[in-house]
Design a protein around this motif. Structure first.
Motif, PDB file in Angstrom:
ATOM      1  N   LEU A  17       0.835  -1.215   0.000  1.00 33.53           N
ATOM      2  CA  LEU A  17       0.000   0.000   0.000  1.00 33.53           C
ATOM      3  C   LEU A  17       0.864   1.257   0.000  1.00 33.53           C
ATOM      4  N   ALA A  18       1.846   1.279   0.869  1.00 33.12           N
ATOM      5  CA  ALA A  18       2.717   2.455   0.991  1.00 33.12           C
ATOM      6  C   ALA A  18       3.544   2.677  -0.273  1.00 33.12           C
ATOM      7  N   GLU A  19       3.961   1.605  -0.909  1.00 32.31           N
ATOM      8  CA  GLU A  19       4.834   1.725  -2.083  1.00 32.31           C
ATOM      9  C   GLU A  19       4.075   2.029  -3.374  1.00 32.31           C
ATOM     10  N   VAL A  20       2.943   1.337  -3.599  1.00 34.21           N
ATOM     11  CA  VAL A  20       2.290   1.448  -4.907  1.00 34.21           C
ATOM     12  C   VAL A  20       0.787   1.708  -4.853  1.00 34.21           C
ATOM     13  N   GLY A  21       0.193   1.724  -3.677  1.00 33.63           N
ATOM     14  CA  GLY A  21      -1.207   2.063  -3.547  1.00 33.63           C
ATOM     15  C   GLY A  21      -2.155   0.877  -3.625  1.00 33.63           C
ATOM     16  N   LYS A  52      -9.218  -7.880   3.179  1.00 38.43           N
ATOM     17  CA  LYS A  52      -9.321  -6.426   3.350  1.00 38.43           C
ATOM     18  C   LYS A  52      -9.769  -6.081   4.771  1.00 38.43           C
ATOM     19  N   GLU A  53     -10.727  -6.811   5.289  1.00 34.98           N
ATOM     20  CA  GLU A  53     -11.189  -6.568   6.658  1.00 34.98           C
ATOM     21  C   GLU A  53     -10.077  -6.863   7.667  1.00 34.98           C
ATOM     22  N   ALA A  54      -9.352  -7.960   7.473  1.00 41.53           N
ATOM     23  CA  ALA A  54      -8.236  -8.292   8.369  1.00 41.53           C
ATOM     24  C   ALA A  54      -7.152  -7.223   8.293  1.00 41.53           C
ATOM     25  N   LEU A  55      -6.884  -6.729   7.101  1.00 44.41           N
ATOM     26  CA  LEU A  55      -5.870  -5.686   6.932  1.00 44.41           C
ATOM     27  C   LEU A  55      -6.281  -4.404   7.641  1.00 44.41           C
ATOM     28  N   LEU A  56      -7.514  -4.020   7.502  1.00 46.56           N
ATOM     29  CA  LEU A  56      -7.985  -2.795   8.155  1.00 46.56           C
ATOM     30  C   LEU A  56      -8.023  -2.957   9.675  1.00 46.56           C
ATOM     31  N   ASP A  57      -8.406  -4.137  10.156  1.00 43.46           N
ATOM     32  CA  ASP A  57      -8.347  -4.409  11.600  1.00 43.46           C
ATOM     33  C   ASP A  57      -6.910  -4.308  12.103  1.00 43.46           C
ATOM     34  N   PHE A  58      -5.984  -4.861  11.336  1.00 43.22           N
ATOM     35  CA  PHE A  58      -4.562  -4.833  11.682  1.00 43.22           C
ATOM     36  C   PHE A  58      -4.052  -3.389  11.721  1.00 43.22           C
ATOM     37  N   ALA A  61      -5.454  -1.701  14.797  1.00 46.40           N
ATOM     38  CA  ALA A  61      -4.806  -2.189  16.022  1.00 46.40           C
ATOM     39  C   ALA A  61      -3.392  -1.632  16.149  1.00 46.40           C
ATOM     40  N   GLU A  62      -2.597  -1.761  15.106  1.00 45.60           N
ATOM     41  CA  GLU A  62      -1.192  -1.344  15.165  1.00 45.60           C
ATOM     42  C   GLU A  62      -1.036   0.175  15.126  1.00 45.60           C
ATOM     43  N   GLY A  63      -1.888   0.829  14.362  1.00 44.55           N
ATOM     44  CA  GLY A  63      -1.730   2.261  14.153  1.00 44.55           C
ATOM     45  C   GLY A  63      -2.511   3.148  15.102  1.00 44.55           C
ATOM     46  N   THR A  64      -3.339   2.536  15.944  1.00 45.41           N
ATOM     47  CA  THR A  64      -4.126   3.341  16.873  1.00 45.41           C
ATOM     48  C   THR A  64      -4.208   2.690  18.253  1.00 45.41           C
ATOM     49  N   LEU A  65      -4.793   1.508  18.320  1.00 45.97           N
ATOM     50  CA  LEU A  65      -5.076   0.899  19.621  1.00 45.97           C
ATOM     51  C   LEU A  65      -3.805   0.574  20.406  1.00 45.97           C
ATOM     52  N   GLU A  66      -2.801   0.017  19.738  1.00 46.44           N
ATOM     53  CA  GLU A  66      -1.555  -0.295  20.452  1.00 46.44           C
ATOM     54  C   GLU A  66      -0.810   0.977  20.851  1.00 46.44           C
ATOM     55  N   ILE A  67      -0.937   2.016  20.062  1.00 48.50           N
ATOM     56  CA  ILE A  67      -0.309   3.295  20.406  1.00 48.50           C
ATOM     57  C   ILE A  67      -0.985   3.891  21.641  1.00 48.50           C
ATOM     58  N   ILE A  68      -2.297   3.817  21.675  1.00 51.33           N
ATOM     59  CA  ILE A  68      -3.019   4.319  22.854  1.00 51.33           C
ATOM     60  C   ILE A  68      -2.633   3.505  24.087  1.00 51.33           C
ATOM     61  N   ASP A  69      -2.582   2.188  23.946  1.00 58.18           N
ATOM     62  CA  ASP A  69      -2.180   1.343  25.082  1.00 58.18           C
ATOM     63  C   ASP A  69      -0.787   1.721  25.578  1.00 58.18           C
ATOM     64  N   TYR A  70       0.142   1.905  24.654  1.00 55.54           N
ATOM     65  CA  TYR A  70       1.504   2.296  25.017  1.00 55.54           C
ATOM     66  C   TYR A  70       1.503   3.658  25.715  1.00 55.54           C
ATOM     67  N   ASP A  94       3.712   7.115   5.115  1.00 52.32           N
ATOM     68  CA  ASP A  94       3.346   6.503   3.838  1.00 52.32           C
ATOM     69  C   ASP A  94       2.122   5.595   3.920  1.00 52.32           C
ATOM     70  N   VAL A  95       2.043   4.759   4.930  1.00 53.03           N
ATOM     71  CA  VAL A  95       0.889   3.862   5.058  1.00 53.03           C
ATOM     72  C   VAL A  95      -0.369   4.673   5.343  1.00 53.03           C
ATOM     73  N   GLU A  96      -0.243   5.649   6.215  1.00 52.99           N
ATOM     74  CA  GLU A  96      -1.395   6.497   6.553  1.00 52.99           C
ATOM     75  C   GLU A  96      -1.932   7.197   5.307  1.00 52.99           C
ATOM     76  N   VAL A  97      -1.054   7.743   4.510  1.00 55.55           N
ATOM     77  CA  VAL A  97      -1.460   8.424   3.270  1.00 55.55           C
ATOM     78  C   VAL A  97      -2.139   7.431   2.331  1.00 55.55           C
ATOM     79  N   ALA A  98      -1.581   6.241   2.197  1.00 57.92           N
ATOM     80  CA  ALA A  98      -2.145   5.233   1.301  1.00 57.92           C
ATOM     81  C   ALA A  98      -3.537   4.785   1.752  1.00 57.92           C
TER      82      ALA A  98
END
Length: 133
Positions: A17-21, A52-58, A61-70, A94-98
């Protein structure tokens, strides 16, 4: 062929996603990059929508929930805000933009992005309320 975990697939998908969309995020490209068969993909995800659903859940989790927990491991609101700033500054955008570009074209992705944004805003707002208490 190497065995790949579900996480391997998801990490590679975010890299793609980050590299080519999103338009290039195909089963064929992922299997090629991971050196596995399509059977492995279907074993982990069932179909593209499941992937797609697993990717968005991931991503959530990694980009929001784990950051909040930390961040919540900080003792004071100032500590928490400092931790949040440190961890978010370390991320490449890059991932966020994609994901945001994909959300402009896909209703499911847009729904996830909206929920993620609302969660992030609510958390930052709660930190500032605690700071100004």
């Amino acid at each position: 062929m190497a065995r790949r975990t579900k996480r391997d697939w998801l990490v590679e998908a975010l890299t793609v996603l980050a590299e080519v969309g999103a338009q290039s995020l195909t089963i064929d490209l992922l299997t090629e990059r991971l050196g596995v068969t399509k059977g492995s993909f279907y074993h982990h995800f069932g179909n593209y929508d499941g992937f797609k659903e697993a990717l968005l859940d991931f991503f959530e989790a990694e980009g929001t929930l784990e950051i909040i927990d930390y961040t919540e491991e900080g003792h004071t609101p100032q500590d928490k805000l400092q931790r949040l700033l440190e961890v978010t500054a370390a991320f490449s955008p890059d991932v966020e933009v994609a994901i945001r570009a994909w959300a402009l074209q896909d209703d499911m992705v847009r729904a996830y992005q909206t929920r993620i944004d609302q969660r992030r805003i609510a958390y930052v707002k709660s930190l500032f309320v605690a700071l100004t208490g």
